[in-house]
Design a protein around this motif. Structure first.
Motif, PDB file in Angstrom:
ATOM      1  N   ARG A  10       0.846  -1.208   0.000  1.00  0.00           N
ATOM      2  CA  ARG A  10       0.000   0.000   0.000  1.00  0.00           C
ATOM      3  C   ARG A  10       0.873   1.246   0.000  1.00  0.00           C
ATOM      4  NH1 ARG A  10       0.553  -1.814   5.086  1.00  0.00           N
ATOM      5  NH2 ARG A  10       0.586  -0.292   6.773  1.00  0.00           N
ATOM      6  N   ILE A  11       0.322   2.289  -0.595  1.00  0.00           N
ATOM      7  CA  ILE A  11       1.065   3.534  -0.807  1.00  0.00           C
ATOM      8  C   ILE A  11       0.810   4.496   0.346  1.00  0.00           C
ATOM      9  CG2 ILE A  11       0.931   5.603  -2.284  1.00  0.00           C
ATOM     10  CD1 ILE A  11       0.790   3.727  -4.657  1.00  0.00           C
ATOM     11  N   ALA A  12       1.802   5.315   0.657  1.00  0.00           N
ATOM     12  CA  ALA A  12       1.690   6.406   1.635  1.00  0.00           C
ATOM     13  C   ALA A  12       1.304   5.911   3.026  1.00  0.00           C
ATOM     14  CB  ALA A  12       0.708   7.471   1.145  1.00  0.00           C
ATOM     15  N   ALA A  13       1.868   4.794   3.446  1.00  0.00           N
ATOM     16  CA  ALA A  13       1.677   4.333   4.821  1.00  0.00           C
ATOM     17  C   ALA A  13       2.363   5.330   5.759  1.00  0.00           C
ATOM     18  CB  ALA A  13       2.288   2.940   4.980  1.00  0.00           C
ATOM     19  N   PRO A  14       1.904   5.391   7.020  1.00  0.00           N
ATOM     20  CA  PRO A  14       2.557   6.316   7.950  1.00  0.00           C
ATOM     21  C   PRO A  14       4.000   5.911   8.238  1.00  0.00           C
ATOM     22  CG  PRO A  14       0.912   4.963   9.079  1.00  0.00           C
ATOM     23  CD  PRO A  14       0.773   4.679   7.619  1.00  0.00           C
ATOM     24  N   THR A  15       4.821   6.898   8.567  1.00  0.00           N
ATOM     25  CA  THR A  15       6.201   6.615   8.962  1.00  0.00           C
ATOM     26  C   THR A  15       6.249   6.495  10.481  1.00  0.00           C
ATOM     27  OG1 THR A  15       6.616   8.990   8.963  1.00  0.00           O
ATOM     28  CG2 THR A  15       7.269   7.759   6.986  1.00  0.00           C
ATOM     29  N   PRO A  16       7.249   5.785  11.033  1.00  0.00           N
ATOM     30  CA  PRO A  16       8.289   5.037  10.328  1.00  0.00           C
ATOM     31  C   PRO A  16       7.749   3.765   9.668  1.00  0.00           C
ATOM     32  CG  PRO A  16       8.458   4.691  12.699  1.00  0.00           C
ATOM     33  CD  PRO A  16       7.401   5.733  12.499  1.00  0.00           C
ATOM     34  N   PHE A  17       8.320   3.468   8.482  1.00  0.00           N
ATOM     35  CA  PHE A  17       7.896   2.285   7.737  1.00  0.00           C
ATOM     36  C   PHE A  17       8.266   1.002   8.472  1.00  0.00           C
ATOM     37  CE2 PHE A  17       8.754   5.384   4.140  1.00  0.00           C
ATOM     38  CZ  PHE A  17       7.415   5.745   4.002  1.00  0.00           C
ATOM     39  N   ALA A  18       9.300   1.075   9.332  1.00  0.00           N
ATOM     40  CA  ALA A  18       9.668  -0.103  10.121  1.00  0.00           C
ATOM     41  C   ALA A  18       8.499  -0.550  10.990  1.00  0.00           C
ATOM     42  CB  ALA A  18      10.887   0.194  10.983  1.00  0.00           C
ATOM     43  N   GLU A  19       7.610   0.398  11.330  1.00  0.00           N
ATOM     44  CA  GLU A  19       6.438   0.039  12.144  1.00  0.00           C
ATOM     45  C   GLU A  19       5.189  -0.186  11.311  1.00  0.00           C
ATOM     46  OE1 GLU A  19       6.074   2.929  15.344  1.00  0.00           O
ATOM     47  OE2 GLU A  19       8.159   2.501  15.937  1.00  0.00           O
ATOM     48  N   SER A  20       4.985   0.625  10.274  1.00  0.00           N
ATOM     49  CA  SER A  20       3.760   0.467   9.467  1.00  0.00           C
ATOM     50  C   SER A  20       3.886  -0.664   8.445  1.00  0.00           C
ATOM     51  CB  SER A  20       3.407   1.778   8.764  1.00  0.00           C
ATOM     52  OG  SER A  20       4.440   2.180   7.876  1.00  0.00           O
ATOM     53  N   VAL A  21       5.112  -1.061   8.106  1.00  0.00           N
ATOM     54  CA  VAL A  21       5.432  -2.211   7.246  1.00  0.00           C
ATOM     55  C   VAL A  21       4.612  -2.225   5.946  1.00  0.00           C
ATOM     56  CG1 VAL A  21       5.944  -4.698   7.224  1.00  0.00           C
ATOM     57  CG2 VAL A  21       5.905  -3.465   9.379  1.00  0.00           C
ATOM     58  N   PRO A  22       4.802  -1.203   5.075  1.00  0.00           N
ATOM     59  CA  PRO A  22       4.093  -1.209   3.788  1.00  0.00           C
ATOM     60  C   PRO A  22       4.643  -2.240   2.801  1.00  0.00           C
ATOM     61  CG  PRO A  22       5.597   0.659   3.920  1.00  0.00           C
ATOM     62  CD  PRO A  22       5.603   0.026   5.280  1.00  0.00           C
TER      63      PRO A  22
END
Ligand SMILES: [Zn+2]
Ligand SMILES: [Zn+2]
Length: 368
Positions: A10-22
Protein backbone atom coordinates in the motif's frame (compact mmCIF):
# COMPACT_ATOMS: atom_id res chain seq x y z
CA UNK A 1 9.51 -20.72 -10.48
CA UNK A 2 9.27 -19.63 -6.84
CA UNK A 3 11.16 -16.49 -5.87
CA UNK A 4 11.42 -14.28 -2.77
CA UNK A 5 10.74 -10.60 -3.27
CA UNK A 6 9.82 -7.32 -1.54
CA UNK A 7 6.28 -6.29 -2.47
CA UNK A 8 4.85 -2.83 -1.75
CA UNK A 9 1.31 -3.55 -0.53
CA UNK A 10 0.00 0.00 0.00
CA UNK A 11 1.07 3.53 -0.81
CA UNK A 12 1.69 6.41 1.64
CA UNK A 13 1.68 4.33 4.82
CA UNK A 14 2.56 6.32 7.95
CA UNK A 15 6.20 6.61 8.96
CA UNK A 16 8.29 5.04 10.33
CA UNK A 17 7.90 2.28 7.74
CA UNK A 18 9.67 -0.10 10.12
CA UNK A 19 6.44 0.04 12.14
CA UNK A 20 3.76 0.47 9.47
CA UNK A 21 5.43 -2.21 7.25
CA UNK A 22 4.09 -1.21 3.79
CA UNK A 23 6.49 -3.70 2.14
CA UNK A 24 6.28 -7.44 2.76
CA UNK A 25 8.98 -9.93 1.83
CA UNK A 26 7.21 -13.00 0.52
CA UNK A 27 7.23 -15.89 -1.93
CA UNK A 28 6.00 -15.17 -5.47
CA UNK A 29 5.63 -17.07 -8.73
CA UNK A 30 7.86 -15.79 -11.52
CA UNK A 31 6.72 -16.78 -15.03
CA UNK A 32 8.99 -18.03 -17.79
CA UNK A 33 10.65 -15.33 -19.93
CA UNK A 34 8.70 -14.68 -23.15
CA UNK A 35 10.21 -13.92 -26.58
CA UNK A 36 12.80 -11.16 -26.25
CA UNK A 37 12.94 -11.59 -22.47
CA UNK A 38 15.52 -12.88 -20.00
CA UNK A 39 15.41 -14.43 -16.55
CA UNK A 40 18.08 -12.83 -14.38
CA UNK A 41 19.38 -13.94 -10.98
CA UNK A 42 19.80 -10.70 -9.03
CA UNK A 43 23.22 -10.15 -7.47
CA UNK A 44 22.95 -6.59 -6.10
CA UNK A 45 20.16 -4.02 -5.91
CA UNK A 46 20.44 -0.41 -4.69
CA UNK A 47 17.75 1.49 -2.80
CA UNK A 48 17.07 4.69 -4.71
CA UNK A 49 14.92 7.70 -3.92
CA UNK A 50 12.62 6.67 -6.78
CA UNK A 51 11.74 3.52 -4.80
CA UNK A 52 10.96 5.66 -1.76
CA UNK A 53 8.83 7.98 -3.94
CA UNK A 54 6.55 5.04 -4.73
CA UNK A 55 6.41 3.97 -1.07
CA UNK A 56 5.58 7.46 0.22
CA UNK A 57 3.10 8.20 -2.59
CA UNK A 58 4.97 11.00 -4.38
CA UNK A 59 5.01 8.87 -7.55
CA UNK A 60 1.70 7.10 -7.80
CA UNK A 61 2.12 3.57 -9.15
CA UNK A 62 -0.22 0.56 -9.10
CA UNK A 63 0.10 -1.84 -6.15
CA UNK A 64 0.92 -4.51 -5.20
CA UNK A 65 4.27 -3.84 -6.86
CA UNK A 66 7.60 -5.61 -6.52
CA UNK A 67 10.03 -2.67 -6.11
CA UNK A 68 13.67 -2.18 -7.11
CA UNK A 69 15.03 -0.67 -10.32
CA UNK A 70 18.79 -0.22 -9.79
CA UNK A 71 20.38 -3.65 -10.00
CA UNK A 72 22.71 -6.12 -11.60
CA UNK A 73 22.55 -9.86 -12.09
CA UNK A 74 23.40 -12.92 -14.14
CA UNK A 75 21.32 -14.15 -17.08
CA UNK A 76 20.02 -17.61 -16.15
CA UNK A 77 17.45 -18.26 -18.88
CA UNK A 78 16.51 -16.87 -22.28
CA UNK A 79 13.02 -16.68 -23.77
CA UNK A 80 11.93 -18.50 -26.96
CA UNK A 81 13.72 -17.25 -30.08
CA UNK A 82 17.07 -16.74 -28.35
CA UNK A 83 19.05 -13.61 -27.58
CA UNK A 84 22.31 -11.91 -28.43
CA UNK A 85 23.16 -12.47 -24.74
CA UNK A 86 24.24 -15.84 -23.38
CA UNK A 87 23.37 -17.58 -20.12
CA UNK A 88 25.99 -16.54 -17.53
CA UNK A 89 26.28 -12.97 -18.83
CA UNK A 90 26.36 -10.22 -16.17
CA UNK A 91 23.92 -7.43 -16.92
CA UNK A 92 23.08 -3.97 -15.59
CA UNK A 93 19.36 -3.32 -15.27
CA UNK A 94 18.12 0.04 -16.56
CA UNK A 95 14.77 1.44 -15.50
CA UNK A 96 13.51 2.79 -18.79
CA UNK A 97 13.47 0.19 -21.57
CA UNK A 98 14.10 1.55 -25.04
CA UNK A 99 11.98 0.02 -27.81
CA UNK A 100 14.37 1.42 -30.42
CA UNK A 101 11.56 2.33 -32.80
CA UNK A 102 9.62 5.31 -31.40
CA UNK A 103 10.24 9.07 -31.74
CA UNK A 104 11.63 9.17 -28.18
CA UNK A 105 14.19 6.48 -28.98
CA UNK A 106 15.18 8.44 -32.11
CA UNK A 107 15.90 11.53 -29.96
CA UNK A 108 19.30 10.30 -28.75
CA UNK A 109 18.15 10.10 -25.14
CA UNK A 110 16.59 13.56 -24.84
CA UNK A 111 13.04 12.17 -24.79
CA UNK A 112 12.07 8.99 -22.93
CA UNK A 113 10.91 5.98 -24.96
CA UNK A 114 7.13 6.23 -25.49
CA UNK A 115 6.16 2.53 -25.20
CA UNK A 116 8.73 2.12 -22.40
CA UNK A 117 7.08 4.91 -20.38
CA UNK A 118 3.59 3.46 -20.98
CA UNK A 119 4.72 0.00 -19.81
CA UNK A 120 6.45 1.49 -16.73
CA UNK A 121 3.34 3.46 -15.73
CA UNK A 122 1.18 0.35 -16.10
CA UNK A 123 3.58 -1.83 -14.07
CA UNK A 124 4.14 -4.09 -17.08
CA UNK A 125 7.13 -5.28 -19.13
CA UNK A 126 7.82 -3.66 -22.50
CA UNK A 127 6.11 -6.48 -24.42
CA UNK A 128 3.04 -6.09 -22.22
CA UNK A 129 1.71 -8.02 -19.27
CA UNK A 130 3.22 -9.23 -16.03
CA UNK A 131 5.35 -12.24 -15.17
CA UNK A 132 4.79 -11.91 -11.40
CA UNK A 133 1.98 -13.57 -9.46
CA UNK A 134 1.21 -14.25 -5.83
CA UNK A 135 -1.44 -16.76 -4.87
CA UNK A 136 -2.82 -16.46 -8.41
CA UNK A 137 -3.10 -12.63 -8.38
CA UNK A 138 -0.94 -10.40 -10.56
CA UNK A 139 1.84 -8.30 -9.00
CA UNK A 140 3.08 -5.21 -10.88
CA UNK A 141 6.63 -4.76 -12.14
CA UNK A 142 8.55 -1.68 -11.03
CA UNK A 143 9.99 0.19 -14.02
CA UNK A 144 10.40 -3.05 -15.95
CA UNK A 145 12.93 -4.36 -13.43
CA UNK A 146 11.51 -5.39 -9.98
CA UNK A 147 14.92 -6.26 -8.60
CA UNK A 148 14.25 -6.49 -4.85
CA UNK A 149 13.95 -10.23 -5.40
CA UNK A 150 16.09 -13.29 -5.91
CA UNK A 151 15.24 -13.36 -9.63
CA UNK A 152 13.52 -11.18 -12.24
CA UNK A 153 12.16 -11.59 -15.75
CA UNK A 154 13.02 -8.52 -17.81
CA UNK A 155 12.93 -7.39 -21.41
CA UNK A 156 16.25 -7.64 -23.22
CA UNK A 157 15.89 -3.90 -23.86
CA UNK A 158 15.93 -3.26 -20.09
CA UNK A 159 19.50 -4.53 -19.64
CA UNK A 160 23.04 -3.71 -20.76
CA UNK A 161 25.75 -6.42 -20.64
CA UNK A 162 28.97 -5.76 -18.72
CA UNK A 163 32.14 -7.82 -18.41
CA UNK A 164 32.59 -10.21 -15.49
CA UNK A 165 35.31 -8.04 -13.91
CA UNK A 166 32.74 -5.35 -13.05
CA UNK A 167 31.63 -6.24 -9.49
CA UNK A 168 27.87 -6.63 -8.89
CA UNK A 169 27.60 -3.51 -6.68
CA UNK A 170 29.44 -1.37 -9.20
CA UNK A 171 27.27 -2.71 -12.00
CA UNK A 172 24.10 -2.00 -10.01
CA UNK A 173 24.81 1.68 -9.30
CA UNK A 174 25.75 2.28 -12.92
CA UNK A 175 22.13 1.56 -13.88
CA UNK A 176 20.47 4.47 -12.07
CA UNK A 177 22.71 6.70 -9.93
CA UNK A 178 25.59 6.96 -12.39
CA UNK A 179 23.50 7.00 -15.59
CA UNK A 180 21.36 9.80 -14.16
CA UNK A 181 23.97 11.89 -12.34
CA UNK A 182 26.63 11.40 -14.99
CA UNK A 183 24.23 11.93 -17.86
CA UNK A 184 23.10 15.25 -16.40
CA UNK A 185 26.63 16.45 -17.12
CA UNK A 186 27.82 14.42 -20.11
CA UNK A 187 24.55 14.38 -22.08
CA UNK A 188 22.60 17.43 -20.92
CA UNK A 189 25.02 20.16 -19.77
CA UNK A 190 28.16 19.18 -21.73
CA UNK A 191 30.39 21.48 -19.61
CA UNK A 192 33.48 23.10 -21.08
CA UNK A 193 36.89 22.61 -19.49
CA UNK A 194 36.80 25.98 -17.74
CA UNK A 195 33.25 25.65 -16.38
CA UNK A 196 32.58 25.62 -12.66
CA UNK A 197 30.25 22.71 -11.82
CA UNK A 198 27.87 22.61 -8.86
CA UNK A 199 25.71 19.73 -7.63
CA UNK A 200 22.73 20.46 -5.35
CA UNK A 201 21.48 17.38 -3.43
CA UNK A 202 23.99 14.69 -2.53
CA UNK A 203 22.10 11.41 -2.63
CA UNK A 204 23.34 8.57 -4.84
CA UNK A 205 22.55 10.49 -8.04
CA UNK A 206 24.05 13.78 -6.87
CA UNK A 207 27.18 12.14 -5.49
CA UNK A 208 27.59 10.26 -8.80
CA UNK A 209 27.41 13.64 -10.56
CA UNK A 210 30.18 14.89 -8.24
CA UNK A 211 32.32 11.86 -9.14
CA UNK A 212 31.78 12.41 -12.86
CA UNK A 213 32.51 16.16 -12.54
CA UNK A 214 35.77 15.35 -10.73
CA UNK A 215 36.66 12.76 -13.40
CA UNK A 216 36.18 15.42 -16.10
CA UNK A 217 38.93 17.43 -14.41
CA UNK A 218 36.53 20.32 -13.79
CA UNK A 219 38.38 23.26 -12.41
CA UNK A 220 35.86 23.74 -9.61
CA UNK A 221 33.35 21.20 -8.30
CA UNK A 222 31.00 22.64 -5.66
CA UNK A 223 28.79 20.30 -3.62
CA UNK A 224 25.64 21.50 -1.85
CA UNK A 225 23.48 19.68 0.70
CA UNK A 226 21.78 20.35 4.02
CA UNK A 227 23.53 17.37 5.71
CA UNK A 228 27.10 18.15 6.94
CA UNK A 229 28.28 14.50 6.67
CA UNK A 230 27.41 14.47 2.98
CA UNK A 231 29.40 17.66 2.44
CA UNK A 232 32.44 16.00 4.06
CA UNK A 233 32.04 12.91 1.89
CA UNK A 234 31.74 15.03 -1.27
CA UNK A 235 35.08 16.64 -0.42
CA UNK A 236 36.63 13.21 0.17
CA UNK A 237 35.38 12.25 -3.30
CA UNK A 238 37.15 15.24 -4.82
CA UNK A 239 34.77 18.20 -4.61
CA UNK A 240 36.77 21.42 -4.31
CA UNK A 241 34.21 23.09 -2.02
CA UNK A 242 31.04 22.12 -0.16
CA UNK A 243 28.30 24.30 1.30
CA UNK A 244 24.88 24.18 2.85
CA UNK A 245 22.20 26.06 0.86
CA UNK A 246 22.25 28.82 3.51
CA UNK A 247 26.02 29.30 3.15
CA UNK A 248 25.67 29.27 -0.61
CA UNK A 249 23.12 32.09 -0.53
CA UNK A 250 25.07 34.07 2.09
CA UNK A 251 28.21 34.05 -0.02
CA UNK A 252 26.37 34.45 -3.34
CA UNK A 253 28.30 31.53 -4.85
CA UNK A 254 27.39 30.58 -8.42
CA UNK A 255 28.54 28.12 -11.05
CA UNK A 256 28.32 27.72 -14.83
CA UNK A 257 26.63 24.30 -14.69
CA UNK A 258 24.37 23.42 -11.76
CA UNK A 259 22.85 19.95 -11.40
CA UNK A 260 19.78 19.67 -9.17
CA UNK A 261 19.52 16.10 -7.84
CA UNK A 262 17.38 16.43 -4.71
CA UNK A 263 13.91 16.23 -6.21
CA UNK A 264 12.30 19.05 -4.25
CA UNK A 265 11.26 22.61 -5.06
CA UNK A 266 13.63 24.31 -2.63
CA UNK A 267 16.61 22.49 -4.11
CA UNK A 268 15.45 23.43 -7.62
CA UNK A 269 15.12 27.10 -6.67
CA UNK A 270 18.54 26.96 -4.96
CA UNK A 271 20.04 25.47 -8.12
CA UNK A 272 18.48 28.09 -10.41
CA UNK A 273 19.59 30.94 -8.14
CA UNK A 274 23.14 29.53 -8.06
CA UNK A 275 23.41 29.36 -11.86
CA UNK A 276 25.62 32.19 -13.10
CA UNK A 277 25.11 34.38 -16.19
CA UNK A 278 25.15 32.29 -19.37
CA UNK A 279 24.97 29.14 -17.27
CA UNK A 280 22.79 26.03 -17.33
CA UNK A 281 20.67 24.43 -14.61
CA UNK A 282 20.07 20.71 -15.23
CA UNK A 283 17.28 19.24 -13.12
CA UNK A 284 17.12 15.45 -12.69
CA UNK A 285 15.17 15.17 -9.40
CA UNK A 286 11.53 14.07 -9.37
CA UNK A 287 9.40 16.29 -7.10
CA UNK A 288 5.71 15.53 -6.48
CA UNK A 289 3.58 16.08 -9.65
CA UNK A 290 1.76 19.07 -8.13
CA UNK A 291 4.97 20.83 -7.01
CA UNK A 292 5.47 24.35 -8.45
CA UNK A 293 8.64 26.45 -8.33
CA UNK A 294 9.19 30.20 -8.43
CA UNK A 295 11.67 31.40 -11.06
CA UNK A 296 12.30 34.90 -12.45
CA UNK A 297 11.84 34.80 -16.25
CA UNK A 298 13.55 38.20 -16.46
CA UNK A 299 16.72 36.84 -14.85
CA UNK A 300 16.75 33.97 -17.37
CA UNK A 301 16.48 36.39 -20.29
CA UNK A 302 18.71 39.16 -18.98
CA UNK A 303 21.47 36.74 -17.99
CA UNK A 304 21.06 34.32 -20.90
CA UNK A 305 20.54 31.33 -18.63
CA UNK A 306 19.08 27.92 -19.48
CA UNK A 307 17.06 25.38 -17.48
CA UNK A 308 17.09 21.79 -18.81
CA UNK A 309 15.09 18.79 -17.59
CA UNK A 310 16.89 15.47 -17.89
CA UNK A 311 15.16 12.13 -17.24
CA UNK A 312 17.62 9.29 -16.50
CA UNK A 313 20.37 11.72 -17.44
CA UNK A 314 19.05 11.78 -21.03
CA UNK A 315 20.98 8.52 -21.27
CA UNK A 316 21.17 5.93 -23.96
CA UNK A 317 22.19 3.12 -21.57
CA UNK A 318 23.69 0.81 -24.22
CA UNK A 319 25.96 3.69 -25.30
CA UNK A 320 26.67 5.29 -21.91
CA UNK A 321 27.21 2.32 -19.55
CA UNK A 322 30.25 0.97 -21.47
CA UNK A 323 31.74 4.50 -21.22
CA UNK A 324 31.24 4.59 -17.43
CA UNK A 325 32.75 1.09 -17.18
CA UNK A 326 35.79 2.33 -19.10
CA UNK A 327 36.14 5.33 -16.74
CA UNK A 328 35.75 3.01 -13.71
CA UNK A 329 38.40 0.61 -15.05
CA UNK A 330 40.83 3.49 -15.54
CA UNK A 331 40.30 4.39 -11.87
CA UNK A 332 38.69 7.72 -12.78
CA UNK A 333 35.19 6.86 -11.55
CA UNK A 334 35.32 5.02 -8.19
CA UNK A 335 31.58 4.38 -8.06
CA UNK A 336 31.96 1.73 -5.33
CA UNK A 337 32.38 4.72 -3.00
CA UNK A 338 28.70 5.48 -3.52
CA UNK A 339 27.78 2.30 -1.60
CA UNK A 340 27.25 3.32 2.03
CA UNK A 341 25.98 0.02 3.47
CA UNK A 342 24.69 -3.48 2.75
CA UNK A 343 21.22 -4.44 3.89
CA UNK A 344 19.24 -7.68 3.87
CA UNK A 345 16.02 -8.00 1.88
CA UNK A 346 14.15 -8.47 5.19
CA UNK A 347 15.38 -5.07 6.44
CA UNK A 348 13.81 -3.16 3.58
CA UNK A 349 11.21 -1.17 5.54
CA UNK A 350 13.85 0.11 7.97
CA UNK A 351 16.16 0.84 5.04
CA UNK A 352 13.42 2.99 3.48
CA UNK A 353 13.29 4.98 6.76
CA UNK A 354 17.07 5.52 6.54
CA UNK A 355 16.68 6.75 2.98
CA UNK A 356 13.81 9.08 3.94
CA UNK A 357 15.90 10.52 6.78
CA UNK A 358 18.57 11.51 4.25
CA UNK A 359 21.31 9.54 6.01
CA UNK A 360 21.98 6.88 3.41
CA UNK A 361 23.89 7.38 0.19
CA UNK A 362 23.38 3.98 -1.42
CA UNK A 363 22.19 1.06 0.64
CA UNK A 364 22.65 -2.06 -1.44
CA UNK A 365 20.89 -5.39 -1.05
CA UNK A 366 23.35 -8.16 -1.89
CA UNK A 367 22.13 -11.67 -2.77
CA UNK A 368 24.40 -14.69 -2.61
ZN1 LIG B 1 16.78 5.26 -9.21
ZN1 LIG C 1 11.06 3.73 -27.86
Amino acid sequence: MKIRGAVLERIAAPTPFAESVPITVCELDLGEPGPGELMVRIEAAGLCHSDLSVVDGNRVRPVPMLLGHEASGIVEAIGPGGSDLAVGQRVVMTFLPRCGECAGCASDGRTPCGPGSVANNAGELLNGGRRLHREGAQVHHHLGVSAFATHAVVDRRSVVPVDADVPPEVAAVLGCAVLTGGGALLNSAKPGAADRIMVVGLGGVGMAAVLVAVSLGAHEVIAVDTVPEKLSLAKELGASAAYTPVELAEHGIQADVVVEAAGNVRAFETAVAATGPGGTTVTVGLPAPDARASVSPLALVAQGRTIVGSYLGSAVPSRDIPEYVRMWREGRLPVEKLVSSHVGLDEINRAMDELAAGHALRQVIVFD
